[in-house]
Design a protein around this motif. Sequence first.
Motif, PDB file in Angstrom:
ATOM      1  N   PHE A   1       0.805  -1.223   0.000  1.00 34.20           N
ATOM      2  CA  PHE A   1       0.000   0.000   0.000  1.00 34.20           C
ATOM      3  C   PHE A   1       0.839   1.274   0.000  1.00 34.20           C
ATOM      4  O   PHE A   1       0.313   2.357  -0.221  1.00 34.20           O
ATOM      5  N   ARG A   2       2.137   1.167   0.251  1.00 33.15           N
ATOM      6  CA  ARG A   2       2.996   2.358   0.340  1.00 33.15           C
ATOM      7  C   ARG A   2       2.998   3.165  -0.953  1.00 33.15           C
ATOM      8  O   ARG A   2       2.959   4.391  -0.922  1.00 33.15           O
ATOM      9  N   ALA A   3       3.030   2.491  -2.081  1.00 35.68           N
ATOM     10  CA  ALA A   3       3.106   3.180  -3.372  1.00 35.68           C
ATOM     11  C   ALA A   3       1.840   3.973  -3.690  1.00 35.68           C
ATOM     12  O   ALA A   3       1.866   4.859  -4.536  1.00 35.68           O
ATOM     13  N   ARG A   4       0.751   3.697  -3.007  1.00 35.15           N
ATOM     14  CA  ARG A   4      -0.506   4.410  -3.255  1.00 35.15           C
ATOM     15  C   ARG A   4      -0.515   5.810  -2.653  1.00 35.15           C
ATOM     16  O   ARG A   4      -1.405   6.606  -2.936  1.00 35.15           O
ATOM     17  N   GLY A   5       0.455   6.092  -1.807  1.00 31.95           N
ATOM     18  CA  GLY A   5       0.559   7.423  -1.217  1.00 31.95           C
ATOM     19  C   GLY A   5      -0.509   7.728  -0.178  1.00 31.95           C
ATOM     20  O   GLY A   5      -0.838   8.886   0.033  1.00 31.95           O
ATOM     21  N   LEU A   6      -1.032   6.695   0.467  1.00 30.74           N
ATOM     22  CA  LEU A   6      -2.046   6.908   1.500  1.00 30.74           C
ATOM     23  C   LEU A   6      -1.397   7.422   2.784  1.00 30.74           C
ATOM     24  O   LEU A   6      -0.441   6.842   3.287  1.00 30.74           O
ATOM     25  N   ARG A   7      -1.926   8.507   3.298  1.00 32.16           N
ATOM     26  CA  ARG A   7      -1.360   9.141   4.495  1.00 32.16           C
ATOM     27  C   ARG A   7      -1.377   8.187   5.690  1.00 32.16           C
ATOM     28  O   ARG A   7      -0.398   8.111   6.442  1.00 32.16           O
ATOM     29  N   CYS A   8      -2.490   7.459   5.866  1.00 31.26           N
ATOM     30  CA  CYS A   8      -2.581   6.570   7.030  1.00 31.26           C
ATOM     31  C   CYS A   8      -1.506   5.485   6.977  1.00 31.26           C
ATOM     32  O   CYS A   8      -0.956   5.102   8.002  1.00 31.26           O
ATOM     33  N   VAL A   9      -1.177   5.027   5.782  1.00 32.68           N
ATOM     34  CA  VAL A   9      -0.138   4.000   5.626  1.00 32.68           C
ATOM     35  C   VAL A   9       1.227   4.591   5.961  1.00 32.68           C
ATOM     36  O   VAL A   9       2.013   3.991   6.694  1.00 32.68           O
ATOM     37  N   ALA A  10       1.507   5.783   5.441  1.00 34.58           N
ATOM     38  CA  ALA A  10       2.805   6.431   5.694  1.00 34.58           C
ATOM     39  C   ALA A  10       3.007   6.697   7.186  1.00 34.58           C
ATOM     40  O   ALA A  10       4.089   6.447   7.733  1.00 34.58           O
TER      41      ALA A  10
END
Length: 85
Positions: free
Chosen positions: A48-57
Amino acid sequence: MVGQPGLKRGSIEQACTTWHRATDHMDGVRAVRTRKAVSRMRSDLARFRARGLRCVAELDERGRDFLAGVRTQPHPEKRRTTGSR
């Protein structure tokens, strides 16, 4: 793992919230089992990191800090509810 049901249903935001709550409770715990759980969480987040989701980062950063032995701040949701009691 704690957030996996959310991932299986396709709700990464819900999984991140669940993992944040679990991480809040892990603060100060340095057991091997806990470290493995956080490592697994980061592994599960990799796709999911490549999707640029703030919650993941944010969660990935907390996991990285946890494994490095850095004390992390509680999830913002917890900080809001704690101050209102």
